[in-house]
Motif scaffolding. Sequence first.
Motif, PDB file in Angstrom:
ATOM      1  N   GLU A  18      21.198  -4.322   8.202  1.00  0.00           N
ATOM      2  CA  GLU A  18      21.304  -3.851   9.571  1.00  0.00           C
ATOM      3  C   GLU A  18      21.435  -2.333   9.592  1.00  0.00           C
ATOM      4  O   GLU A  18      21.913  -1.716   8.650  1.00  0.00           O
ATOM      5  CB  GLU A  18      22.517  -4.482  10.259  1.00  0.00           C
ATOM      6  N   ARG A  19      20.996  -1.753  10.693  1.00  0.00           N
ATOM      7  CA  ARG A  19      21.174  -0.329  10.882  1.00  0.00           C
ATOM      8  C   ARG A  19      22.660   0.003  10.924  1.00  0.00           C
ATOM      9  O   ARG A  19      23.445  -0.720  11.543  1.00  0.00           O
ATOM     10  CB  ARG A  19      20.499   0.099  12.186  1.00  0.00           C
ATOM     11  N   GLU A  20      23.050   1.087  10.283  1.00  0.00           N
ATOM     12  CA  GLU A  20      24.453   1.459  10.247  1.00  0.00           C
ATOM     13  C   GLU A  20      24.664   2.896  10.691  1.00  0.00           C
ATOM     14  O   GLU A  20      23.828   3.773  10.464  1.00  0.00           O
ATOM     15  CB  GLU A  20      25.050   1.251   8.855  1.00  0.00           C
TER      16      GLU A  20
ATOM     17  N   GLN B  33      18.997   2.863   7.843  1.00  0.00           N
ATOM     18  CA  GLN B  33      18.658   1.465   7.687  1.00  0.00           C
ATOM     19  C   GLN B  33      17.921   1.278   6.370  1.00  0.00           C
ATOM     20  O   GLN B  33      17.006   2.035   6.050  1.00  0.00           O
ATOM     21  CB  GLN B  33      17.802   0.969   8.851  1.00  0.00           C
TER      22      GLN B  33
END
Length: 118
Positions: free
Chosen positions: A44-46, A39
């Motif tokens: 957004e967290r990926e 992140q």
Amino acid sequence: QVQLVESGGGLVQAGGSLRLSCAASTRIFSSYAMGWFRQVPGKEREFVAGISWSGGSTRYADSVKGRFTISRDNTKNTVYLQMNSLKPDDTAVYYCARDRGGAKYDIWGQGTQVTVSS
């Protein structure tokens, strides 16, 4: 208590390498698939990489294919992320997580910072 502990992050020049580690207890780790995520600020967290419980199956985000390698050592309850040819865009907090089935990640580490300078 902390259930997954990441380590190995730091500052590296573009083109360099780092190896991240994620250690867990046997109860938490054994027989579970694991994943790495990242992140960055404002994003957004990926998903980055995932590995099956046996280590026989792996998958990667398109952005890291050919550069990152996920592996695990079940005798040490540890999953690794070898990161080569690092780019500034790889700068992020990296998290490991346990997959309880069907890519449902139920336990997360605290994260380790990776900073890649240009």
